[in-house]
Design a protein around this motif. Sequence first.
Motif, PDB file in Angstrom:
ATOM      1  N   ASP A 497      17.087   2.679  -5.997  1.00 17.38           N
ATOM      2  CA  ASP A 497      16.377   1.689  -6.803  1.00 17.38           C
ATOM      3  C   ASP A 497      14.914   2.074  -6.976  1.00 17.38           C
ATOM      4  O   ASP A 497      14.347   1.973  -8.071  1.00 17.38           O
ATOM      5  CB  ASP A 497      16.492   0.298  -6.179  1.00 17.38           C
ATOM      6  CG  ASP A 497      15.882   0.227  -4.784  1.00 17.38           C
ATOM      7  OD1 ASP A 497      16.180   1.118  -3.954  1.00 17.38           O
ATOM      8  OD2 ASP A 497      15.086  -0.693  -4.509  1.00 17.38           O
ATOM      9  N   PRO A 514      11.573  -2.158  -8.064  1.00 19.17           N
ATOM     10  CA  PRO A 514      12.785  -1.882  -7.287  1.00 19.17           C
ATOM     11  C   PRO A 514      13.200  -3.096  -6.465  1.00 19.17           C
ATOM     12  O   PRO A 514      12.376  -3.957  -6.134  1.00 19.17           O
ATOM     13  CB  PRO A 514      12.372  -0.709  -6.392  1.00 19.17           C
ATOM     14  CG  PRO A 514      10.873  -0.764  -6.337  1.00 19.17           C
ATOM     15  CD  PRO A 514      10.426  -1.330  -7.647  1.00 19.17           C
ATOM     16  N   VAL A 533      17.538  -3.520  -9.778  1.00 18.46           N
ATOM     17  CA  VAL A 533      16.118  -3.520 -10.105  1.00 18.46           C
ATOM     18  C   VAL A 533      15.775  -4.882 -10.689  1.00 18.46           C
ATOM     19  O   VAL A 533      16.625  -5.535 -11.313  1.00 18.46           O
ATOM     20  CB  VAL A 533      15.734  -2.401 -11.095  1.00 18.46           C
ATOM     21  CG1 VAL A 533      15.992  -1.035 -10.487  1.00 18.46           C
ATOM     22  CG2 VAL A 533      16.459  -2.556 -12.419  1.00 18.46           C
TER      23      VAL A 533
END
Length: 576
Positions: A497, A514, A533
């Motif tokens: 992420d 993230p 995300v």
Amino acid sequence: APSCAVCAFSPSSLAVSSNTNNNGVRTHRQLSATTAAAVSTDSANNGGDTNSANADDDSSVDRAPCFDGVCMSDPIDQQQQSDAPPMGEATARLGTMTGPTVWSEFGRLSQEHEVANLGQGFPDWLPPKFAVDSLVEAAMDSAQSPHQYTRTAGHPNLVKQLARRYSTHMKRDIDPMAEVAVTIGASQALYLSLQTLVKPGDEVILFEPFFDLYVNQVKLAGGTPVYVPLTFVPYDDNDNSDGDGSIAGGEWVLEPEKLQKAITSKTRAVVLNSPHNPTGKVFTRKEMGYIADAVESAGPHCVVLSDEVYKYIVHSPPKEEIEHLAAMSESNGANGNASASSSAVGHVQFASLPGMWDRTITISSAGKTFSATGWQVGWCIGPEHLISPIHQLLPYIQFCASTVIQEALARALPRADEPYEGHPNYYEYLKAKYTKKRDLLGRALKAAGFAIPDYDRSPGGGFFIFARIGKEIASAIPKDRLMATNIAAPGGVARQDWALCQWMAEEKGLLCIPASPFFSQDRALEGASDEFVRVAFCKQDETIEEAALALLRINDEGNKSAASGEEMKVEEEVQV
């Protein structure tokens, strides 16, 4: 008297204890008066013989840590830090890590690169005109002149407006002077609530993922965060996130068994955030019932802190709440319609549930609702026995929130109930505006290969989409970015992420956040946040359309200039 086994402290060397290290440098530390007195007393109790022949005997050697100063048995790095100023209790509770955070890191990236910024959650447009007009009128009002201190617990005009509104929401009379506290933003409202409730050793339940502010606020109060993971349930039973198949969107659900397992006699508070940051989840009435049951099982001392800053942005209301509201309106006639106009349709006030008023501090603010996050006016609503301690603490935190802003908000609130831009009231306009922006961004995310919630199936609120990273997107991330060292990332490692968001900001012209900072570090390092995300849609349409083009470039093999034909295709995708 006993001597320290490693530092040779003894009553005969009360003033200074000196040692010579391996480099021949003499080190010394002045004993505090408290320490000297303690050792002197100990010496007296043992006859004052500081040179006893039994000094080296195990029975007479004090194996406990030194009272203060640096012991030679301490690690070298601790000795080297001994000259640094001592940390205060609050700083110590947060730990010693003072490096970059997700916000400083991605803030830096937004400054260093030209990006469509869908990161930090604040609107990039002006507040509604009636709110700005209210601010100007308040500032120019020479009769009331709200430019001086006001009542510490809240400007009288504002607390009366809030009490009027929440009396409708809670279906009970709210005392404006005893059951309302005005703070500098919702963050301070949460801070004061925790400070007045939590003592060292207490536990506070946080639903994971969580707004990252919560963790350190709990620690500042001396409490221990206890994480209860929400469960991600994909819509597609054939979802195959670990194999070669496609992935699906889904919803985050609260499993009552996990919550009950986390409840102990030490549980002092449960933090509920609905609509939820970062997932956009709206907790259902049934899930809130699970929380109410858990709170009661914890004992009479357990309190719910209900963070409701997104209550007016429920863009996909739970179907059962719409039916519930329709039934109430039908039974109450015209009065039911009037009540609905000042309520957040689809939002359940936790404190309005049976038996929960006396156990709940409701927290909210004006910033998200009126697109004025810089106004920094928040509040706590609750029973007097929970609000009174906040009133007592407020003067020692700040004398009062801005009088001008409080007066402006007091004037703006009744205006928000009036027809606005073709809608019955401002709140209906706000919901329609965010629904359009949500759909605009959602289409772009799906076209790029992300999986998102289906808002026809799942309730949604706030202004974030917690997007799930698709297979093609994951495979496009440069391999050298995955698991790379990054001191700002949880555990110092850029998992999927983080690597994706950093790569998009640096090379694709898009900034998102993230998922890992919204999870406990243990869970993040286990990979619980790898697939998600957070993307904000509280941005102007032009910014979202720019982001849509950037999303297309993720799979463009590094070519930052999409062909004009592809650009037209994306523009068609994101148009209604």
